[in-house]
Design an enzyme around this catalytic site. Sequence first.
Site, PDB file in Angstrom:
ATOM      1  N   THR A 193       0.827  -1.203   0.000  1.00 30.88           N
ATOM      2  CA  THR A 193       0.000   0.000   0.000  1.00 30.88           C
ATOM      3  C   THR A 193       0.859   1.249   0.000  1.00 30.88           C
ATOM      4  O   THR A 193       1.990   1.234   0.481  1.00 30.88           O
ATOM      5  CB  THR A 193      -0.951   0.033   1.217  1.00 30.88           C
ATOM      6  N   ARG A 194       0.308   2.312  -0.551  1.00 24.89           N
ATOM      7  CA  ARG A 194       0.959   3.613  -0.441  1.00 24.89           C
ATOM      8  C   ARG A 194      -0.034   4.618   0.128  1.00 24.89           C
ATOM      9  O   ARG A 194       0.239   5.802   0.179  1.00 24.89           O
ATOM     10  CB  ARG A 194       1.477   4.076  -1.808  1.00 24.89           C
ATOM     11  N   HIS A 198      -8.305   2.101   4.629  1.00 26.42           N
ATOM     12  CA  HIS A 198      -9.717   2.264   4.956  1.00 26.42           C
ATOM     13  C   HIS A 198     -10.344   0.884   5.153  1.00 26.42           C
ATOM     14  O   HIS A 198      -9.675  -0.136   5.005  1.00 26.42           O
ATOM     15  CB  HIS A 198     -10.422   3.048   3.845  1.00 26.42           C
ATOM     16  N   HIS A 201      -9.837  -1.891   2.516  1.00 30.45           N
ATOM     17  CA  HIS A 201      -8.544  -2.596   2.536  1.00 30.45           C
ATOM     18  C   HIS A 201      -8.506  -3.594   3.686  1.00 30.45           C
ATOM     19  O   HIS A 201      -8.006  -4.709   3.551  1.00 30.45           O
ATOM     20  CB  HIS A 201      -7.391  -1.603   2.675  1.00 30.45           C
ATOM     21  N   ARG A 287      -7.742  -4.393  -7.781  1.00 28.55           N
ATOM     22  CA  ARG A 287      -7.989  -3.790  -9.088  1.00 28.55           C
ATOM     23  C   ARG A 287      -7.048  -2.617  -9.263  1.00 28.55           C
ATOM     24  O   ARG A 287      -6.787  -1.872  -8.334  1.00 28.55           O
ATOM     25  CB  ARG A 287      -9.438  -3.312  -9.157  1.00 28.55           C
TER      26      ARG A 287
END
Length: 389
Positions: A193-194, A198, A201, A287
Site C-alpha cells: 500500500t501507499r 480504509h 482494505h 484492481r
Amino acid sequence: MIEPHGGRLVNRVASGEKAAALEAEARELPVSQLNPFEVSDLEMLASGAFSPLEGFMGHEDYARVISDKRLANGLPWTLPVTLAVNEETAQALKKTPRAALADSNGARLAVLEIRDVFPYDREAESLAVFLTANDDHPGARYVASRGNWLVGGPVEVFRRPNAEEFSKYRLDPADTRRIFAERGWNTVVGFQTRNPVHRAHEYIQKSALEIVDGLLLHPIGGETKSDDISLEVRLRCYEALLENYFPQDRVLLALNPASMRYAGPREAIFHALIRKNFGCTHFIVGRDHAGVGHYYGPYDAQKIFSEFGAGELGIAPLFFEHAFYCRECAGMASQKTCGHGKQSRVMLSGTQVRAVLREGGQLPMEFTRPEVGAVLHQAFGQQQIGQGA
Ligand SMILES: [Zn+2]
C-alpha cells in the site's frame, strides 16, 4: 520457508572491518551521486529485497527485462533497476573499475563495481514499462528526467541509507523471515500500500488472512508521487488500525523501502517478487494495482500473472475486487458477494475523502475506522499532508 527469488537471499551489506575498508576506499574513488529514488533501490539491493539482483542492471539484464519481462538468465523480472548518469559522468566512469555511490547530500554509502556503461532509449523504456511516454505519467516523467546512460554492476553498501528514520519498521528480508519462523507462520500474505488503510482494505486483508497464517502489512517507504500522503501519517493510520482491529500475533507491519514506479501490471509482478524475498507465500493484487490515471485497464495487473508459469513466480497472487460497506448486507462486501445496488453501498472517492477532511467533517464509520479517521483529521488540520487518500 519459501525460497527467495533465484534460490538465494542476496546480502550486499558489509559490516565490521570490511565496511571500514570500503568506506576508506570510497573516499578515494570517483563519486556518482544518487537521487532519492536510486538510494531506495540501493537499499533494496543491499538487503536482498531485490534478490537475485546484486547491483544495478547491466545491458543484458536491462534489455531482456524491457523486451521479455525476464532477466538475462530467464528468471521473471518485470522492472528495470538502474543507475542513470549523464554523458560526461558516463565517460568518466568508463575509465574506472570502481566508483563510490553517494546520496543527494554527498554522503558516501556504497562502492559500485563497474561492469557495464551503456546508452539507452528513455522513451522506449517508458513505452515498454508504463505503456506511455506521456509527461502526465509520474513514472515516465521521472525516466525522462534521468541521464541518458546507465551504469551497471554489483554494489557493496557500507552505510545503510535512511537507517534512522522509522527504524522500528525497517525490517530486512532476513528479519521478516526470522519473525515469520518464530511465530510459526507457514503461509504469509503480503499487502502492498501507499495510502491510508480504509475499511475496504481491512476487509480484503482479513479475507486473505482467513486462509493463511499471517499478514505482512508492507507500505511503500521510498519515493511516491508528491500528492500521496506522507509516510509518517500513513504509519500512524496503520498503527491505529492494527492496535484496534487485528489480533496482534497475526500481523507484522514493516516498511518496504522501494519507490513507487506506477507501472501497473509490471509493478504488480515486481511487488509480488519482492514480497517473496521477504518470505511471503501469497500476495494481494487488487484492481488497478500500482496504477495511476487511466493508463492501465482495471484488471491488467491481475491478468499479467497468467503470462508466467505458476512455479516460475513462486508466490501465489490473490486477486480481489474493490470492497465497500453495503447497508442491505449490513457488512463489508464486493460485487462478487453482494447483489444490491449502488445506492446501498458506502463508497467515497479520494476527492470526496479530501473534501470531508478539509471541511473538518468526520468520515463515515462504514468507510473509515474512527481511530484512523482521527489520525487523518488531525493531519489535515495541521496541513501536513497533501492530496490523495
Ligand atoms: Zn449488499
